[in-house]
Design an enzyme around this catalytic site. Sequence first.
Site, PDB file in Angstrom:
ATOM      1  N   ASP A  14      -3.833   2.453  -5.139  1.00 40.68           N
ATOM      2  CA  ASP A  14      -2.498   2.458  -4.512  1.00 40.68           C
ATOM      3  C   ASP A  14      -2.207   1.182  -3.727  1.00 40.68           C
ATOM      4  O   ASP A  14      -1.353   1.173  -2.868  1.00 40.68           O
ATOM      5  CB  ASP A  14      -2.326   3.700  -3.632  1.00 40.68           C
ATOM      6  CG  ASP A  14      -2.897   3.517  -2.234  1.00 40.68           C
ATOM      7  OD1 ASP A  14      -3.881   2.766  -2.094  1.00 40.68           O
ATOM      8  OD2 ASP A  14      -2.348   4.109  -1.298  1.00 40.68           O
ATOM      9  N   GLU A  15      -2.922   0.090  -4.026  1.00 40.93           N
ATOM     10  CA  GLU A  15      -2.675  -1.134  -3.259  1.00 40.93           C
ATOM     11  C   GLU A  15      -2.825  -2.390  -4.103  1.00 40.93           C
ATOM     12  O   GLU A  15      -3.610  -2.420  -5.054  1.00 40.93           O
ATOM     13  CB  GLU A  15      -3.600  -1.205  -2.039  1.00 40.93           C
ATOM     14  CG  GLU A  15      -5.050  -1.110  -2.402  1.00 40.93           C
ATOM     15  CD  GLU A  15      -5.979  -1.269  -1.200  1.00 40.93           C
ATOM     16  OE1 GLU A  15      -5.801  -2.218  -0.417  1.00 40.93           O
ATOM     17  OE2 GLU A  15      -6.894  -0.451  -1.079  1.00 40.93           O
ATOM     18  N   ASP A  28       0.860  -1.193   0.000  1.00 45.15           N
ATOM     19  CA  ASP A  28       0.000   0.000   0.000  1.00 45.15           C
ATOM     20  C   ASP A  28       0.897   1.245   0.000  1.00 45.15           C
ATOM     21  O   ASP A  28       1.778   1.382   0.845  1.00 45.15           O
ATOM     22  CB  ASP A  28      -0.885  -0.011   1.260  1.00 45.15           C
ATOM     23  CG  ASP A  28      -1.964   1.068   1.224  1.00 45.15           C
ATOM     24  OD1 ASP A  28      -3.153   0.708   1.183  1.00 45.15           O
ATOM     25  OD2 ASP A  28      -1.617   2.267   1.238  1.00 45.15           O
TER      26      ASP A  28
HETATM   27  P1  TTP Z   1      -5.373   5.038   1.126  1.00 43.35           P
HETATM   28  O1  TTP Z   1      -4.325   4.024   0.866  1.00 43.35           O
HETATM   29  O2  TTP Z   1      -6.516   4.669   2.007  1.00 43.35           O
HETATM   30  O3  TTP Z   1      -4.717   6.340   1.795  1.00 43.35           O
HETATM   31  P2  TTP Z   1      -3.325   7.026   1.533  1.00 43.35           P
HETATM   32  O4  TTP Z   1      -2.486   6.256   0.583  1.00 43.35           O
HETATM   33  O5  TTP Z   1      -3.564   8.450   1.149  1.00 43.35           O
HETATM   34  O6  TTP Z   1      -2.678   7.050   2.974  1.00 43.35           O
HETATM   35  P3  TTP Z   1      -2.008   5.820   3.774  1.00 43.35           P
HETATM   36  O7  TTP Z   1      -0.569   6.202   3.906  1.00 43.35           O
HETATM   37  O8  TTP Z   1      -2.703   5.796   5.077  1.00 43.35           O
HETATM   38  O9  TTP Z   1      -2.195   4.599   2.949  1.00 43.35           O
HETATM   39  O10 TTP Z   1      -5.986   5.558  -0.227  1.00 43.35           O
HETATM   40  C1  TTP Z   1      -5.202   5.711  -1.403  1.00 43.35           C
HETATM   41  C2  TTP Z   1      -5.627   6.931  -2.171  1.00 43.35           C
HETATM   42  O11 TTP Z   1      -7.009   6.854  -2.507  1.00 43.35           O
HETATM   43  C3  TTP Z   1      -5.473   8.227  -1.402  1.00 43.35           C
HETATM   44  O12 TTP Z   1      -4.158   8.783  -1.536  1.00 43.35           O
HETATM   45  C4  TTP Z   1      -6.532   9.100  -1.991  1.00 43.35           C
HETATM   46  C5  TTP Z   1      -7.608   8.139  -2.436  1.00 43.35           C
HETATM   47  N1  TTP Z   1      -8.728   8.159  -1.478  1.00 43.35           N
HETATM   48  C6  TTP Z   1      -9.783   9.019  -1.727  1.00 43.35           C
HETATM   49  O13 TTP Z   1      -9.798   9.721  -2.738  1.00 43.35           O
HETATM   50  N2  TTP Z   1     -10.817   9.050  -0.821  1.00 43.35           N
HETATM   51  C7  TTP Z   1     -10.830   8.292   0.325  1.00 43.35           C
HETATM   52  O14 TTP Z   1     -11.775   8.371   1.132  1.00 43.35           O
HETATM   53  C8  TTP Z   1      -9.715   7.410   0.565  1.00 43.35           C
HETATM   54  C9  TTP Z   1      -9.680   6.557   1.815  1.00 43.35           C
HETATM   55  C10 TTP Z   1      -8.703   7.378  -0.356  1.00 43.35           C
HETATM   56 MG    MG Z   2      -2.235   4.188   0.804  1.00 45.12          MG
END
Ligand code: TTP
Ligand code: MG
Length: 361
Positions: free
Chosen positions: A109-110, A11
């Site tokens: 992103d995962e 992730d």
């Molecule tokens: P995530 O992996 O949930 O968050 P992140 O990568 O920003 O932070 P973390 O380091 O905790 O993993 O989500 C990936 C991307 O998806 C995030 O950068 C933006 C998008 N996203 C949204 O647009 N809306 C949302 O509610 C979430 C949870 C994510």
């Molecule tokens: Mg993330």
Amino acid sequence: MEPPRIILHVDMDYFFAQVEERENPELKNKPVIVGADPQEGRGRGIVNTANYIAREYGIRSGIPISRAYRLCKEGVFLQPNFALYEKVSERIMKILRKFAVKFEVAGIDEAYLDVTGKVKDFEEAARLAEKIKQEVYDKEKITCSIGVAPNKLVAKMASGRKKPFGLTVVKPEDVKKFLAPLDVDELYGVGPKSAAVLRQMNIKTVGDLAKADPKLLQKVFGVIGPRMVAAANGIDDSPVVEYEEAKSIGREVTFNEDTNNREIILNAIDALSKDTHEQLTAEKLTFKTITVKVRYENFETHTHARTLPFESDRLSDIKDVAKKLFAEVWNGERKVRLIGVRVSGLEKKTKKQKTLADIVV
Ligand code: TTP
Ligand code: MG
């Protein structure tokens, strides 16, 4: 007995905001919030994500942008550049894919990597995970965090434990120990509502849930009750499955004020079509279906679609069809809150593939 599977969940860290930092290193030490335009606190959309500095102010994905603005007026607020994030995502997925026996993209992103058979044990899997983190960073200048575990559920929960640029390995014999101290709402799949009910039943940690009577939980939650108990015990047999997502590309906008001004709405459709088309061009894709989404002031939402008899790469096809679809369903009076344009039936453009434009010219 079959040997345990070895699954990685990868992730990206604060993904949208990290991509923005990469593009503009000056942002690095500032709170960065990616989301709707805050309009000095009057903006109506939400936060997509924020970097970790901004999170210290209490800013999180999904909160209203107006609230984020109040929490951190000095923050750098950026509107999302989805086309860029999708491009970076695609390149990262290409890097990850080659390390896996089975590969599953789980979001922008995962991803899950089944590496069973590719590495002999969890020690070797940990070394592989470090190598993957480093290679993604060297090639894309983006950090990610990885969870290694005997299944997807535990791998997913592990990847978030040591962000950023972290690695968490949970061996089969450590799964219960890893899960037990967590709050029930940290168990993947248990939402805040279920967590509240569980707490009332004096089930506070995942360890409590693991020991709960599945029959009792079935009475309270139905079929998912026993599944929650299984999850709390770290049991998850779901396979890593490679699938091509039925991809679509689109944009939508929430108006500052609900509107029934035809010109404003049609201009918005033009602008959304143009943004959509830009991404199509960047990704060298053609489309066949155009969908328009209309949300009225009472939140009632409708989508309307039309499929062309040919593959197209033309902006005019998006615009014309989108406007026509809108005109067909709008009575000219109802106030519109949100409008969206989306294309699907996407294909990679190949040299030999003809679009209507080629045939006509
Ligand atoms: P995530 O992996 O949930 O968050 P992140 O990568 O920003 O932070 P973390 O380091 O905790 O993993 O989500 C990936 C991307 O998806 C995030 O950068 C933006 C998008 N996203 C949204 O647009 N809306 C949302 O509610 C979430 C949870 C994510
Ligand atoms: Mg993330």
